[in-house]
Design an enzyme around this catalytic site. Structure first.
Site, short mmCIF file in Angstrom:
data_model
loop_
_atom_site.label_atom_id
_atom_site.label_comp_id
_atom_site.label_asym_id
_atom_site.label_seq_id
_atom_site.Cartn_x
_atom_site.Cartn_y
_atom_site.Cartn_z
N ASP A 94 -0.51 -55.00 -53.42
CA ASP A 94 -1.23 -54.39 -52.30
C ASP A 94 -0.79 -52.92 -52.17
O ASP A 94 0.41 -52.62 -52.14
CB ASP A 94 -0.85 -55.17 -51.03
CG ASP A 94 -1.72 -54.84 -49.83
OD1 ASP A 94 -2.86 -54.40 -50.03
OD2 ASP A 94 -1.24 -55.06 -48.70
N HIS A 95 -1.73 -52.02 -52.11
CA HIS A 95 -1.45 -50.58 -51.93
C HIS A 95 -0.47 -50.01 -52.96
O HIS A 95 0.50 -49.34 -52.60
CB HIS A 95 -0.91 -50.30 -50.51
CG HIS A 95 -1.91 -50.54 -49.45
ND1 HIS A 95 -2.98 -49.71 -49.21
CD2 HIS A 95 -2.04 -51.57 -48.57
CE1 HIS A 95 -3.72 -50.19 -48.23
NE2 HIS A 95 -3.19 -51.34 -47.83
N ASP A 116 -3.95 -47.31 -54.78
CA ASP A 116 -4.47 -46.67 -53.58
C ASP A 116 -4.33 -45.15 -53.69
O ASP A 116 -3.31 -44.57 -53.32
CB ASP A 116 -3.70 -47.20 -52.35
CG ASP A 116 -4.25 -46.61 -51.06
OD1 ASP A 116 -5.17 -45.76 -51.13
OD2 ASP A 116 -3.78 -47.01 -49.98
N ASN A 277 -8.34 -58.56 -46.17
CA ASN A 277 -6.87 -58.49 -46.11
C ASN A 277 -6.34 -58.78 -44.71
O ASN A 277 -6.74 -58.11 -43.75
CB ASN A 277 -6.40 -57.08 -46.49
CG ASN A 277 -6.54 -56.78 -47.97
OD1 ASN A 277 -7.17 -57.52 -48.71
ND2 ASN A 277 -5.94 -55.69 -48.39
N ILE A 278 -5.42 -59.72 -44.64
CA ILE A 278 -4.84 -60.10 -43.35
C ILE A 278 -3.33 -60.21 -43.49
O ILE A 278 -2.83 -61.00 -44.30
CB ILE A 278 -5.45 -61.44 -42.86
CG1 ILE A 278 -6.95 -61.26 -42.59
CG2 ILE A 278 -4.73 -61.94 -41.60
CD1 ILE A 278 -7.72 -62.54 -42.35
N ASP A 279 -2.61 -59.45 -42.71
CA ASP A 279 -1.15 -59.49 -42.72
C ASP A 279 -0.62 -59.58 -41.29
O ASP A 279 0.14 -60.49 -40.93
CB ASP A 279 -0.61 -58.23 -43.42
CG ASP A 279 0.91 -58.26 -43.59
OD1 ASP A 279 1.53 -59.29 -43.25
OD2 ASP A 279 1.48 -57.26 -44.07
N SER A 280 -1.06 -58.66 -40.43
CA SER A 280 -0.50 -58.59 -39.08
C SER A 280 -0.65 -59.90 -38.31
O SER A 280 0.26 -60.30 -37.56
CB SER A 280 -1.17 -57.46 -38.29
OG SER A 280 -0.90 -56.23 -38.90
O1 G3H Z 1 -1.31 -52.75 -45.69
C1 G3H Z 1 -0.20 -52.98 -45.27
C2 G3H Z 1 0.30 -54.38 -45.31
O2 G3H Z 1 0.18 -54.98 -44.05
C3 G3H Z 1 1.69 -54.43 -45.85
O3 G3H Z 1 2.59 -53.92 -44.93
O4 G3H Z 1 3.98 -52.29 -46.20
O5 G3H Z 1 4.81 -53.35 -44.08
O6 G3H Z 1 4.62 -54.69 -46.19
P1 G3H Z 1 4.10 -53.54 -45.37
P1 13P Z 2 -3.70 -55.96 -41.10
O1 13P Z 2 -2.58 -55.07 -40.67
O2 13P Z 2 -4.92 -55.76 -40.26
O3 13P Z 2 -3.32 -57.37 -41.22
O4 13P Z 2 -4.15 -55.46 -42.58
C1 13P Z 2 -3.46 -55.91 -43.73
C2 13P Z 2 -3.83 -55.15 -44.96
O5 13P Z 2 -4.81 -54.44 -45.03
C3 13P Z 2 -2.97 -55.32 -46.12
O6 13P Z 2 -3.35 -54.49 -47.17
ZN ZN Z 3 -4.17 -52.62 -46.57
#
Ligand code: G3H
Ligand code: 13P
Ligand code: ZN
EC number: 4.1.2.13
Length: 336
Positions: A94-95, A116, A277-280
């Site tokens: 990711d990124h 990215d 994409n879902i993380d938060s």
């Molecule tokens: O896009 C960001 C993701 O939520 C990953 O977050 O860089 O804190 O692991 P992080």
């Molecule tokens: P959220 O912070 O909305 O979950 O996005 C996660 C994300 O885009 C990871 O690349």
């Molecule tokens: Zn992202």
């Protein structure tokens, strides 16, 4: 050099093609630890959904890149142990911020990477993305590029405001880079504070703040320029109010946290958006469960007694996303 195929992982090509045709999106869930990974795999297996396990640069620093790779390998075996004969699991960076990070992931068994370059001048983004694609495609690893900048913080890529994707650039970008999917900016952003309260209106039925809609006109214009091309949405957490309320009830302090309404994501998932994409939201589900245990059982000190409920709560959240938001339930190529 480890090839992802030897680990039982798959790239995104086929699953994206099916998702676009079928009008649903593949969940891309970030993981940093064992409990998140277990919850993601259990949810994917129980709903028979393909899934993308994604690892950020921060996750690699936190958990160690080698351990994460072995965990993903373990995830394939775990899915089989849970009864899924033909799991479809992608291990995705990711990124990715540099060619070297992408190469290191590809060389260590990732099946998909994101480069990215969205914060770079256009020509530099094209050149960097193409360099990654040229390397990745030698190993049949798929590549996600990004055009347009999300508001907020993308790892070290920061932007004060959105710069929506310019639909006039997408054909040139996709053609010259050869990327397999494209992340676009249509009003989503990372984290739990996606909108300011003053941007929102109050829903009279619920009393909740409703944010402005996503820029579907930009998505439509991109789809018109690149028919059938896989589109990715970052920053797609919905910030469930019940998790925020639980966190605040048990000593947390999250003020005016606002996410993307799930109906907006459901609408996007029916289009060429095939990765969300879902993380938060997972962070919120974990934190809410842990805070609750700490508040209700202050004598508890066995991590399994608070990380277990956290894992259960995340699993519930992931299943909800798969079934009710992304629509990827029962979408494995082989359901037996
Ligand atoms: O896009 C960001 C993701 O939520 C990953 O977050 O860089 O804190 O692991 P992080
Ligand atoms: P959220 O912070 O909305 O979950 O996005 C996660 C994300 O885009 C990871 O690349
Ligand atoms: Zn992202």
């Amino acid at each position: 050099m480890v090839n992802y195929k030897d680990l039982g992982l798959v790239n995104t090509r086929e699953m994206f093609a099916r998702a676009i045709k079928g009008g649903y999106a593949i969940p891309a869930f970030n993981f940093n630890n064992m409990e998140q990974m277990q919850a993601i795999i259990k949810a994917a297996v129980e709903t028979k959904s393909p899934v993308i396990l994604q690892v950020s640069k921060g996750a690699r620093q936190y958990a160690n890149a080698t351990l994460l790779r072995y965990m993903a390998q373990g995830a394939v075996e775990y899915a089989k142990e849970l009864g899924c004969k033909h799991p479809e699991i992608v291990l995705h960076l990711d990124h990715g911020d540099t060619f070297e990070t992408c190469k290191s992931c590809i060389d260590s068994g990732f099946s998909s990477v994101m480069i990215d370059g969205s914060h770079l001048p256009y020509e530099e983004n094209v050149a960097l993305t193409k360099k990654v694609v040229d390397y990745a495609h030698q190993f049949d690893v798929t590549v996600e590029g990004e055009l347009g900048v999300l508001a907020g913080v993308e790892d070290e890529v920061s932007a004060e405001h959105h710069t929506y994707t310019n639909p006039e650039e997408v054909i040139d970008f996709a053609t010259r880079t050869g990327c397999d999917s494209l992340a676009i900016s249509i009003g989503t952003s990372h984290g739990a504070y996606k909108f300011k309260p003053e941007q929102c209106h109050v829903d009279p039925a619920t009393g909740r703040l409703v944010p402005p809609p996503l820029e579907f006109a930009v998505l439509d214009a991109v789809m018109e320029k690149l028919p059938g091309f896989p589109i990715v949405l970052h920053g797609s957490s919905s910030v469930p109010q019940e998790e925020v309320d639980t966190i605040n009830q048990f000593g947390g302090k999250l003020e005016a946290a606002i996410g993307i309404p799930e109906e907006q994501l459901r609408k996007a998932a029916k289009s060429a958006v095939c990765k969300i994409n879902i993380d938060s939201d997972s962070r919120l589900a974990m934190t809410a469960a842990v805070r609750k245990v700490f508040a209700e059982k202050p004598a508890e000190f066995d991590p399994r007694k608070y990380l277990g409920p956290a894992r259960d709560n995340m699993e519930k959240l992931y299943k909800h996303k798969i079934v009710n938001v992304l629509g990827s339930e029962n979408k494995l190529a082989q359901l037996d």
